[in-house]
Motif scaffolding. Structure first.
Motif, PDB file in Angstrom:
ATOM      1  N   ALA A  87       3.291   5.375  -5.302  1.00 24.96           N
ATOM      2  CA  ALA A  87       3.290   5.648  -7.274  1.00 24.96           C
ATOM      3  C   ALA A  87       1.718   7.027  -7.786  1.00 24.96           C
ATOM      4  O   ALA A  87       2.283   7.739  -8.234  1.00 24.96           O
ATOM      5  CB  ALA A  87       2.609   4.422  -7.695  1.00 24.96           C
ATOM      6  N   ARG A  88       0.829   6.577  -6.980  1.00 20.87           N
ATOM      7  CA  ARG A  88      -0.229   8.122  -6.991  1.00 20.87           C
ATOM      8  C   ARG A  88      -0.429   8.990  -6.441  1.00 20.87           C
ATOM      9  O   ARG A  88      -0.511  10.247  -7.573  1.00 20.87           O
ATOM     10  CB  ARG A  88      -1.169   7.267  -5.797  1.00 20.87           C
ATOM     11  CG  ARG A  88      -2.337   6.357  -5.674  1.00 20.87           C
ATOM     12  CD  ARG A  88      -3.461   6.615  -5.311  1.00 20.87           C
ATOM     13  NE  ARG A  88      -3.638   5.179  -5.247  1.00 20.87           N
ATOM     14  CZ  ARG A  88      -3.527   4.328  -4.302  1.00 20.87           C
ATOM     15  NH1 ARG A  88      -2.644   4.784  -3.326  1.00 20.87           N
ATOM     16  NH2 ARG A  88      -4.008   2.968  -4.519  1.00 20.87           N
ATOM     17  N   ARG A 148       0.479  14.996 -13.134  1.00 22.73           N
ATOM     18  CA  ARG A 148      -0.598  15.228 -13.801  1.00 22.73           C
ATOM     19  C   ARG A 148      -0.629  16.868 -13.605  1.00 22.73           C
ATOM     20  O   ARG A 148      -0.570  17.991 -14.738  1.00 22.73           O
ATOM     21  CB  ARG A 148      -1.771  14.857 -13.532  1.00 22.73           C
ATOM     22  CG  ARG A 148      -2.108  13.858 -14.066  1.00 22.73           C
ATOM     23  CD  ARG A 148      -3.323  12.934 -13.477  1.00 22.73           C
ATOM     24  NE  ARG A 148      -3.273  11.805 -13.454  1.00 22.73           N
ATOM     25  CZ  ARG A 148      -3.608  10.394 -12.747  1.00 22.73           C
ATOM     26  NH1 ARG A 148      -4.243  10.832 -11.454  1.00 22.73           N
ATOM     27  NH2 ARG A 148      -3.478   9.750 -12.999  1.00 22.73           N
ATOM     28  N   ASP A 149      -0.655  17.455 -12.256  1.00 21.14           N
ATOM     29  CA  ASP A 149      -0.395  18.968 -11.963  1.00 21.14           C
ATOM     30  C   ASP A 149       1.007  19.461 -12.936  1.00 21.14           C
ATOM     31  O   ASP A 149       0.138  20.519 -13.078  1.00 21.14           O
ATOM     32  CB  ASP A 149      -0.444  18.683 -10.783  1.00 21.14           C
ATOM     33  CG  ASP A 149      -1.435  17.995  -9.511  1.00 21.14           C
ATOM     34  OD1 ASP A 149      -2.623  17.745 -10.189  1.00 21.14           O
ATOM     35  OD2 ASP A 149      -1.421  18.690  -8.541  1.00 21.14           O
ATOM     36  N   GLU A 170       0.801  -1.288  -0.424  1.00 23.51           N
ATOM     37  CA  GLU A 170       0.136   0.181   0.375  1.00 23.51           C
ATOM     38  C   GLU A 170       1.231   1.090   0.129  1.00 23.51           C
ATOM     39  O   GLU A 170       0.717   2.243  -0.880  1.00 23.51           O
ATOM     40  CB  GLU A 170      -1.169  -0.445   1.605  1.00 23.51           C
ATOM     41  CG  GLU A 170      -2.117  -0.964   1.186  1.00 23.51           C
ATOM     42  CD  GLU A 170      -2.818  -0.714   2.357  1.00 23.51           C
ATOM     43  OE1 GLU A 170      -3.070  -0.489   3.292  1.00 23.51           O
ATOM     44  OE2 GLU A 170      -3.560  -2.193   1.950  1.00 23.51           O
ATOM     45  N   SER A 171       2.334   1.374   1.172  1.00 27.13           N
ATOM     46  CA  SER A 171       2.809   2.848   0.834  1.00 27.13           C
ATOM     47  C   SER A 171       3.449   2.711  -0.965  1.00 27.13           C
ATOM     48  O   SER A 171       3.637   3.409  -0.971  1.00 27.13           O
ATOM     49  CB  SER A 171       3.820   1.978   1.718  1.00 27.13           C
ATOM     50  OG  SER A 171       4.821   2.536   1.488  1.00 27.13           O
TER      51      SER A 171
END
Length: 79
Positions: A65-66, A73-74, A59-60
């Motif tokens: 990655a997210r 994207r920003d 999960e980390s």
């Protein structure tokens, strides 16, 4: 927070050093061992705890990655 619960959920150094793929592969192995049964209660609990720690590591990695994708994207929107 219960200190004992925090200690149980802490990720050991060997897992913390794993890549996503390593943690995922070991997690698959742990789940397989739990599903086949045959382990003592104590062994099953140890496997379960290890699986939880491996899942936390995965999960980390995914959260990291997210964050990287969001930042990219920003940046692309700003350009």
């Amino acid at each position: 927070m219960n200190p004992a619960a925090h200690e149980a959920s802490a990720v050991p150094a060997d897992i913390e050093a794993m890549s996503y793929e390593q943690a995922r592969d070991e997690l698959v192995s742990v789940v397989g061992r739990l599903e086949t049964g045959g382990a003592s209660l104590e062994e099953s609990l140890a496997l379960w705890e290890r699986g939880e720690q491996l899942a936390t590591r995965c999960e980390s990695w995914l959260e990291g990655a997210r964050r990287r994708l969001d930042a990219a994207r920003d940046q692309a929107r700003a350009e």
